[in-house]
Design a protein around this motif. Structure first.
Motif, PDB file in Angstrom:
ATOM      1  N   ASP A 319     -35.806 -25.299 -20.777  1.00  0.00           N
ATOM      2  CA  ASP A 319     -35.573 -25.734 -19.397  1.00  0.00           C
ATOM      3  C   ASP A 319     -36.480 -25.014 -18.394  1.00  0.00           C
ATOM      4  OD1 ASP A 319     -34.263 -27.311 -17.451  1.00  0.00           O
ATOM      5  OD2 ASP A 319     -33.022 -25.601 -16.902  1.00  0.00           O
ATOM      6  N   SER A 320     -37.768 -24.952 -18.705  1.00  0.00           N
ATOM      7  CA  SER A 320     -38.771 -24.363 -17.804  1.00  0.00           C
ATOM      8  C   SER A 320     -38.408 -22.939 -17.367  1.00  0.00           C
ATOM      9  CB  SER A 320     -38.951 -25.244 -16.561  1.00  0.00           C
ATOM     10  OG  SER A 320     -39.383 -26.539 -16.914  1.00  0.00           O
ATOM     11  N   ALA A 369     -41.375 -26.517 -23.323  1.00  0.00           N
ATOM     12  CA  ALA A 369     -40.258 -25.731 -22.788  1.00  0.00           C
ATOM     13  C   ALA A 369     -39.408 -26.498 -21.777  1.00  0.00           C
ATOM     14  CB  ALA A 369     -40.781 -24.428 -22.155  1.00  0.00           C
ATOM     15  N   ARG A 370     -39.350 -27.841 -21.893  1.00  0.00           N
ATOM     16  CA  ARG A 370     -38.541 -28.628 -20.954  1.00  0.00           C
ATOM     17  C   ARG A 370     -37.218 -29.087 -21.564  1.00  0.00           C
ATOM     18  NH1 ARG A 370     -41.486 -29.731 -16.470  1.00  0.00           N
ATOM     19  NH2 ARG A 370     -43.749 -29.534 -16.663  1.00  0.00           N
ATOM     20  N   SER A 371     -37.095 -28.948 -22.860  1.00  0.00           N
ATOM     21  CA  SER A 371     -35.907 -29.429 -23.553  1.00  0.00           C
ATOM     22  C   SER A 371     -34.748 -28.450 -23.386  1.00  0.00           C
ATOM     23  CB  SER A 371     -36.223 -29.624 -25.037  1.00  0.00           C
ATOM     24  OG  SER A 371     -35.058 -29.905 -25.772  1.00  0.00           O
ATOM     25  N   MET A 372     -33.537 -28.938 -23.665  1.00  0.00           N
ATOM     26  CA  MET A 372     -32.347 -28.090 -23.710  1.00  0.00           C
ATOM     27  C   MET A 372     -31.825 -27.980 -25.144  1.00  0.00           C
ATOM     28  SD  MET A 372     -31.613 -26.923 -20.714  1.00  0.00           S
ATOM     29  CE  MET A 372     -29.882 -26.532 -20.727  1.00  0.00           C
ATOM     30  N   ASN A 373     -32.624 -28.473 -26.100  1.00  0.00           N
ATOM     31  CA  ASN A 373     -32.235 -28.461 -27.508  1.00  0.00           C
ATOM     32  C   ASN A 373     -33.077 -27.460 -28.283  1.00  0.00           C
ATOM     33  OD1 ASN A 373     -30.396 -31.098 -28.054  1.00  0.00           O
ATOM     34  ND2 ASN A 373     -31.914 -31.516 -26.471  1.00  0.00           N
ATOM     35  N   ASP A 394     -27.421 -28.058 -28.578  1.00  0.00           N
ATOM     36  CA  ASP A 394     -27.745 -28.704 -27.299  1.00  0.00           C
ATOM     37  C   ASP A 394     -27.030 -27.930 -26.195  1.00  0.00           C
ATOM     38  OD1 ASP A 394     -28.212 -30.283 -25.131  1.00  0.00           O
ATOM     39  OD2 ASP A 394     -27.617 -32.163 -26.071  1.00  0.00           O
ATOM     40  N   PHE A 395     -27.825 -27.304 -25.324  1.00  0.00           N
ATOM     41  CA  PHE A 395     -27.267 -26.485 -24.254  1.00  0.00           C
ATOM     42  C   PHE A 395     -27.089 -27.273 -22.948  1.00  0.00           C
ATOM     43  CE2 PHE A 395     -29.006 -23.254 -27.064  1.00  0.00           C
ATOM     44  CZ  PHE A 395     -28.059 -22.256 -27.015  1.00  0.00           C
ATOM     45  N   ARG A 396     -27.205 -28.589 -23.013  1.00  0.00           N
ATOM     46  CA  ARG A 396     -27.147 -29.373 -21.776  1.00  0.00           C
ATOM     47  C   ARG A 396     -25.818 -29.196 -21.047  1.00  0.00           C
ATOM     48  NH1 ARG A 396     -27.184 -30.655 -17.559  1.00  0.00           N
ATOM     49  NH2 ARG A 396     -27.858 -32.562 -16.513  1.00  0.00           N
ATOM     50  N   GLN A 397     -24.720 -29.083 -21.770  1.00  0.00           N
ATOM     51  CA  GLN A 397     -23.424 -28.912 -21.113  1.00  0.00           C
ATOM     52  C   GLN A 397     -23.274 -27.531 -20.496  1.00  0.00           C
ATOM     53  OE1 GLN A 397     -20.380 -29.920 -23.922  1.00  0.00           O
ATOM     54  NE2 GLN A 397     -20.696 -32.134 -23.706  1.00  0.00           N
ATOM     55  N   SER A 440     -28.853 -18.269 -10.406  1.00  0.00           N
ATOM     56  CA  SER A 440     -28.587 -19.712 -10.323  1.00  0.00           C
ATOM     57  C   SER A 440     -28.441 -20.281 -11.724  1.00  0.00           C
ATOM     58  CB  SER A 440     -29.714 -20.424  -9.580  1.00  0.00           C
ATOM     59  OG  SER A 440     -29.686 -20.110  -8.200  1.00  0.00           O
ATOM     60  N   VAL A 441     -27.215 -20.650 -12.071  1.00  0.00           N
ATOM     61  CA  VAL A 441     -26.953 -21.249 -13.374  1.00  0.00           C
ATOM     62  C   VAL A 441     -26.989 -22.768 -13.188  1.00  0.00           C
ATOM     63  CG1 VAL A 441     -25.379 -21.388 -15.340  1.00  0.00           C
ATOM     64  CG2 VAL A 441     -25.521 -19.279 -13.981  1.00  0.00           C
ATOM     65  N   CYS A 442     -28.188 -23.339 -13.341  1.00  0.00           N
ATOM     66  CA  CYS A 442     -28.360 -24.764 -13.093  1.00  0.00           C
ATOM     67  C   CYS A 442     -29.491 -25.292 -13.964  1.00  0.00           C
ATOM     68  CB  CYS A 442     -28.645 -25.041 -11.611  1.00  0.00           C
ATOM     69  SG  CYS A 442     -30.150 -24.255 -10.983  1.00  0.00           S
ATOM     70  N   TRP A 443     -29.634 -26.599 -13.986  1.00  0.00           N
ATOM     71  CA  TRP A 443     -30.582 -27.299 -14.854  1.00  0.00           C
ATOM     72  C   TRP A 443     -31.822 -27.695 -14.068  1.00  0.00           C
ATOM     73  CZ3 TRP A 443     -30.749 -33.091 -15.952  1.00  0.00           C
ATOM     74  CH2 TRP A 443     -31.604 -33.387 -17.020  1.00  0.00           C
ATOM     75  N   ASN A 444     -32.992 -27.160 -14.498  1.00  0.00           N
ATOM     76  CA  ASN A 444     -34.251 -27.563 -13.870  1.00  0.00           C
ATOM     77  C   ASN A 444     -34.564 -29.030 -14.139  1.00  0.00           C
ATOM     78  OD1 ASN A 444     -35.424 -25.259 -12.501  1.00  0.00           O
ATOM     79  ND2 ASN A 444     -35.636 -24.305 -14.517  1.00  0.00           N
ATOM     80  N   GLY A 445     -34.356 -29.460 -15.390  1.00  0.00           N
ATOM     81  CA  GLY A 445     -34.577 -30.852 -15.757  1.00  0.00           C
ATOM     82  C   GLY A 445     -35.990 -31.115 -16.253  1.00  0.00           C
ATOM     83  N   ARG A 446     -36.152 -32.244 -16.932  1.00  0.00           N
ATOM     84  CA  ARG A 446     -37.445 -32.597 -17.520  1.00  0.00           C
ATOM     85  C   ARG A 446     -38.512 -32.876 -16.477  1.00  0.00           C
ATOM     86  NH1 ARG A 446     -38.447 -33.593 -22.566  1.00  0.00           N
ATOM     87  NH2 ARG A 446     -36.789 -33.484 -24.126  1.00  0.00           N
ATOM     88  N   ASP A 447     -38.105 -33.319 -15.291  1.00  0.00           N
ATOM     89  CA  ASP A 447     -39.073 -33.682 -14.259  1.00  0.00           C
ATOM     90  C   ASP A 447     -39.472 -32.513 -13.382  1.00  0.00           C
ATOM     91  OD1 ASP A 447     -38.972 -36.315 -15.146  1.00  0.00           O
ATOM     92  OD2 ASP A 447     -37.293 -36.814 -13.812  1.00  0.00           O
ATOM     93  N   TYR A 448     -39.008 -31.314 -13.728  1.00  0.00           N
ATOM     94  CA  TYR A 448     -39.319 -30.139 -12.910  1.00  0.00           C
ATOM     95  C   TYR A 448     -40.825 -29.857 -12.909  1.00  0.00           C
ATOM     96  CZ  TYR A 448     -39.749 -25.203 -11.662  1.00  0.00           C
ATOM     97  OH  TYR A 448     -40.126 -24.017 -11.089  1.00  0.00           O
ATOM     98  N   ILE A 449     -41.375 -29.659 -11.726  1.00  0.00           N
ATOM     99  CA  ILE A 449     -42.790 -29.347 -11.556  1.00  0.00           C
ATOM    100  C   ILE A 449     -42.911 -28.033 -10.802  1.00  0.00           C
ATOM    101  CG2 ILE A 449     -44.985 -30.073 -10.537  1.00  0.00           C
ATOM    102  CD1 ILE A 449     -44.071 -32.949 -10.818  1.00  0.00           C
TER     103      ILE A 449
END
Length: 580
Positions: A319-320, A369-373, A394-397, A440-449
């Protein structure tokens, strides 16, 4: 498309099973029938094409018969076409980075073979090849030895081809090793004495060469390219007896430690979209320890480090940079836990991923490094046999909340005080980034730039290095003239020409982008005398070489003659340059 292949060997049935997954290893499909149940080479049997080409080549095991078979797929392993090789490969098939239909591989006889149609047809393009690499613009670089042996260090020739092996040009001899980085070609070349070697550098793909302003090294030392881009090269030069008696330092373990069989499972790790974050194994003391290292993390690009995990681990950045994962490296004991951190390695949590522990062999995550798996590979033992296991976590949750604007903070690279307008300048510019807050415990996401703001800096003395004939005064950025050169004209070889230098003692560091500010005067006068070192003939005069060496504080250069290049197979000892 994200597809992965996994080959499993079952002891009780004495057969290979090939699996394919499209969901990061959560589920697998048995596709062994697609390759006619053929044994696949264990060490280099699976060759994945560059980028997202969809190309996969499986190389059959030699024990299957007299002919080596390959299985070719251009749809991520959904289907395969079988071909027979007119040779037995010694290495993994390599793809041309610019065209995945063009393949290179050398055989067990050290002959180099090339295919221009994705492995359907092959032609031998060179004999006795010790090392081959793809260069820029489809260039093939290789080392060879006219006497037919790759074991004679320092006697190799460096050759290149611009037409896929139809013709070759020799661009260096007396080669010990060679490497590529950015626009540079590096050659480690034996000197006349045969006991030391020196780096040569080319910026025109080996047509002309210049001696690098680096010390020579002996048999128990090595060169290593740490990083290179279009303008700048960072190179490590090993020094004998590098102990510090009473000085305590953090020693980072990299490829050399792995080659020396130290207990270091993986190299240092960083990702372009995880700004400033580095994971590495290290040991603290006066010298590199041969005992088990610990995992250290830097969040500022390597300026400061803290111990994150005790003992060696496999690790990955997800997750970046928003999530780090690690698994303990302990081949003799089964494991059932994975460790993870959401604050760049400061605090770690433990997750039990199985109730049935397994012997862990590897960690895999999607490139970028964008995946959560993350997938864990290993095997379990029963009384009768061993069987391979893949577990995907899968750490998405875990990071269920999407990151918002207030989850990010400004960070200035190379800076200790972000409020100082002059701080953070490196090579004439500074970069300001937005990066995730540690809490910050949050998800950057695949589209993070990565958001960055570069700024050019005014020139200061730190943007200049001491010119030929000058050196840094102790604990000072001021360059002073060497006493034994005062009153002498400075003549040296630069870019293949003999030059006379008129200087105030400074020259701008290559790749520095500063503008305005301090600009010390410097002039080079062309003496119209050729002195290029092209690694093929000797044209450097002794007095020029000595002037060149003395002006830069290089010892042991008296033995230098001109120079020439190369490399053989990789050796697991300190006598091998790591020019990769």
């Amino acid at each position: 498309m994200n597809a992965s292949l996994h080959c499993e060997f079952l002891n009780d049935f004495h057969m290979h099973i090939l699996y394919r997954s499209e969901d990061y290893g959560k589920t697998f499909q048995d596709i062994t029938d697609l390759i006619n149940k053929t044994f696949i080479q264990t060490e280099f049997g699976i060759a994945i094409g560059p980028e997202n080409s969809g190309k996969v080549i499986l190389t059959g095991d030699l024990t299957e018969g007299r002919v080596t078979k390959i299985f070719r797929s251009d749809d991520f392993g959904k289907s395969f076409v079988t071909s027979e090789l007119p040779f037995h490969p010694l290495m993994q098939i390599t793809y041309n980075p610019r065209d995945s239909n063009i393949l290179l591989v050398y055989s067990i006889n050290y002959d180099l073979w090339l295919s221009e149609d994705f492995g359907a047809n092959w032609r031998k393009i060179h004999e006795t090849v010790c090392l081959v690499k793809w260069g820029m613009n489809d260039t093939i670089f290789l080392t060879t030895n006219p006497n037919g042996s790759c074991s004679d260090r320092g006697t190799l020739e460096l050759r290149k081809s611009l037409d896929y092996g139809k013709t070759f040009k020799t661009i260096g001899s007396r080669i010990y090793s060679f490497g590529l980085g950015g626009r540079f070609v590096f050659a480690s070349v034996m000197t006349d004495s045969g006991s030391t070697r020196m780096i040569h550098v080319s910026v025109d793909q080996g047509e002309t060469w210049d001696m690098a302003q680096l010390p020579t090294v002996g048999h128990e030392q090595f060169y290593s390219i740490l990083a290179a881009n279009y303008d700048v090269v960072f190179m490590h030069v090993d020094e004998p007896g590098g102990e510090y008696s009473d000085k305590c330092s953090l020693h980072i373990h990299a490829s050399y430690s792995i080659s020396m069989k130290l207990n270091v499972p993986v190299q240092p790790l960083s990702e372009p979209n995880a700004v400033g974050l580095i994971l590495a194994h290290g040991s603290v003391g006066g010298a590199v320890s041969v005992l088990s290292p610990d995992v250290y993390v830097s969040d500022d690009g390597g300026y400061t480090w803290f111990q994150a995990l005790k003992g060696p681990h496999h690790y990955a950045i997800l997750d970046s940079g928003g999530l780090l994962v690690a698994v303990e490296h302990n081949p003799s004991h089964p494991i059932s836990q994975i460790k993870f951190s959401t604050d760049e390695g400061q605090c770690w949590h433990v997750h039990n991923f199985t109730d049935d522990p397994m012997y862990f062999t590897g960690l895999a995550s999607e490139p970028g490094a964008r995946s959560m798996n993350v997938s864990l590979w290993g095997y379990r033992e029963t009384i009768m046999n061993q069987y391979w296991v893949s577990v995907t976590v899968d750490f998405r949750q875990l990071l269920s909340r999407d990151c918002q604007e207030n989850d990010y903070i400004q960070w200035l690279a190379h800076s200790s005080d972000i409020s100082d307008p002059t701080d953070g300048c490196m090579l004439g510019y500074k970069e300001r980034f937005l990066r995730l807050r540690k809490d910050s415990v949050c998800w950057n996401g695949r589209d993070y730039i990565v958001t960055k703001e570069p700024t050019t800096c005014p020139c200061t003395l730190t943007d200049f290095q001491c010119d030929f004939g000058f050196y840094h005064a102790e604990n000072s950025s001021v360059c002073v003239e060497q006493p034994d050169l005062i009153g002498h004209s400075l003549e040296f070889c630069l870019h293949g020409r003999k030059e006379q230098l008129q200087t105030s003692g400074y020259r701008k560091i290559p790749g520095d982008h500063c503008e305005g500010g301090i600009t010390p005067e410097r002039k080079e006068i062309d003496l119209s005398k050729k002195c290029v070192s092209n690694l093929l003939r000797t044209e450097l005069l002794v007095d020029i070489r000595l002037m060149h060496a003395e002006a830069n504080g290089i010892d042991g250069v008296d033995d230098l003659d001109t120079l020439e290049v190369g490399k053989m197979h990789y050796h697991d000892d300190s006598d091998e340059d790591l020019l990769e």
